[in-house]
Design a protein around this motif. Structure first.
Motif, PDB file in Angstrom:
ATOM      1  N   LYS A   1     -14.440 -17.916  53.370  1.00  0.00           N
ATOM      2  CA  LYS A   1     -12.980 -18.067  53.463  1.00  0.00           C
ATOM      3  C   LYS A   1     -12.518 -19.409  52.894  1.00  0.00           C
ATOM      4  O   LYS A   1     -11.452 -19.508  52.295  1.00  0.00           O
TER       5      LYS A   1
ATOM      6  N   ILE B   1     -19.711 -26.027  57.093  1.00  0.00           N
ATOM      7  CA  ILE B   1     -18.393 -25.446  56.860  1.00  0.00           C
ATOM      8  C   ILE B   1     -17.572 -26.578  56.266  1.00  0.00           C
ATOM      9  O   ILE B   1     -17.209 -27.524  56.960  1.00  0.00           O
TER      10      ILE B   1
ATOM     11  N   GLU C   1     -17.014 -18.053  57.371  1.00  0.00           N
ATOM     12  CA  GLU C   1     -16.101 -19.196  57.317  1.00  0.00           C
ATOM     13  C   GLU C   1     -16.185 -19.886  55.965  1.00  0.00           C
ATOM     14  O   GLU C   1     -15.177 -20.271  55.376  1.00  0.00           O
TER      15      GLU C   1
ATOM     16  N   LYS D   1     -21.275 -16.031  61.157  1.00  0.00           N
ATOM     17  CA  LYS D   1     -19.971 -16.668  61.329  1.00  0.00           C
ATOM     18  C   LYS D   1     -19.806 -17.816  60.315  1.00  0.00           C
ATOM     19  O   LYS D   1     -18.752 -17.964  59.693  1.00  0.00           O
TER      20      LYS D   1
END
Lengths: 162, 245
Positions: B226, B202, B223, B219
């Protein structure tokens, strides 16, 4: 709401401040230099910063002795923790309307807005060479050889082993 | 510059977990049997582009080109909406030759006036210029893969010529920051958010998290997606005055 002038030395940055703000410090310092300290720092009753870590760092950079502060003594500890995060989070949701922004920027003639991060990226097309068959340079592929099987192929077909 | 995020369609759960999307590029090859997913992404994105899936063929998948193109054309007719910027042509010059590619382009252009031609070096510079003239005011594409068709330092020349005919230029697969920071393409696409996710990263402010397992892959992907939206905003803002769109 009372705004008090407080010595910068008496302010304490929150040790778990979860924001990276170093890149913004210079821009905020420029803003304070140009417009004065117009947005107070929010602190708790012990002088720990709730909102305004970047303004605090800019104050240090500018060598300010005192800065305007609001003491949030009406908030519980939990509310302070929540406000510290919420104050930063809500700003993420805002975005620019570039048409209106450009109209506003065009009206500002005597203040260098690059000091506050409004950098205008442009291309000087006159200095870009015209494309012709003569000046186009066909890229050469980088070739690699597999050390095991000695297969030779373009580098993009090989995976980098770290 | 609008950075279209690609490969969102290859993990079916990802799009349904993201409510507001900006610019996505999907491959017809992967969505031809995923109508619900493709329409969801289209209806929840500001703008969409569709790739023919030509790169998938180049990995050795056997295809009846004429049949595939006819199916792609049918799909385009049904799928089209005002927020679809365009559909890339079947740019498989290296497999079937440019002449055949032009024939396939004609089939697609009977279905839509939003077909985007993709220039490759085998077509020559004169053909690039002809493409810009023929598609004046529309979108044309070049490739951004390193040392494929155009050297990094020559992209601006290609862009300058396209601007002469008011073309918008999409640079396919251009993800190199040093180029994106210097060359104001109108559109590019990037799947690096997914590559990062595959490796469990991430990326945020230079910090990389590798806490990654089979259980949190969705997840991590969301992330990363985004985070990539922030990249979209960065390049849009950076070049908004030059690109004027």
């Amino acid at each position: 709401m009372e705004i008090k002038m407080i010595k910068v030395d008496d302010l304490k940055p929150y040790e778990n401040n979860p924001r990276f703000n170093d890149e913004a410090v210079e821009l905020v310092a420029n803003s304070i230099k140009e417009f004065g300290f117009k947005v107070p720092i929010v602190i708790d009753k012990n002088g720990v910063i709730v909102a305004g870590h970047t303004r605090y760092k800019a104050s240090l950079e500018l060598g300010l002795k005192e800065v305007p502060c609001i003491i949030a003594d009406d908030l519980t500890e939990e509310q302070i923790k929540a406000f510290r995060l919420a104050d930063n989070k809500v700003s993420e949701k805002a975005s620019w309307n570039y048409d209106l922004l450009n109209i506003e920027l065009e009206d500002i003639l005597d203040i260098n807005m690059e000091d506050f991060g409004f950098i205008e990226h442009t291309i000087d097309w006159d200095n870009v060479e015209d494309l012709t068959s003569d000046n186009y340079e066909e890229p050469e592929h980088n070739m690699l050889e597999c050390p095991k099987c000695h297969h030779i192929d373009r580098d993009i077909h090989f995976k980098k082993v770290e | 510059m609008k950075v279209f995020l690609s490969a969102i369609e290859t993990n079916e759960k990802v799009p349904f977990n993201i409510k507001k999307m900006k610019y996505n590029l999907m491959s017809y090859f992967y969505i031809q049997n995923k109508t619900e997913l493709a329409e969801y992404v289209r209806d929840n994105s500001e703008l969409i582009m569709i790739d023919s899936g030509a790169h998938s063929f180049q990995k050795g998948k056997k295809v009846d080109w004429n049949k595939y193109t006819e199916e792609y054309a049918k799909f385009i007719k049904n799928f089209d909406r005002p927020n679809v910027v365009g559909y890339f042509e079947m740019d498989v010059d290296n497999i079937i030759g440019y002449e055949q590619v032009l024939k396939l382009r004609k089939v697609l252009e009977q279905a839509s006036n939003k077909i985007i031609p993709v220039w490759h070096k085998n077509r020559g510079i004169d053909e690039y210029k002809k493409m810009c003239k023929d598609y004046a005011g529309k979108v044309v594409a070049i490739t951004g893969f390193k040392n494929e068709d155009i050297k990094d330092e020559q992209y601006l020349m290609f862009l300058k010529y396209a601007k002469k005919y008011n073309c918008k230029v999409h640079c396919l697969g251009m993800t190199r920051k040093k180029v994106l920071d210097k060359v104001p393409f109108d559109y590019v696409d990037s799947s690096s958010w997914k590559q990062n996710a595959i490796y469990g990263r991430i990326a945020d402010k230079g910090k990389v998290s590798k806490k990654f397992s089979k259980n949190n892959i969705l997840k991590v992907m969301i992330e990363n997606y985004k985070q990539a939206i922030k990249m979209q905003e960065y390049y849009y803002e950076k070049w908004q005055k030059v690109c004027k769109d």
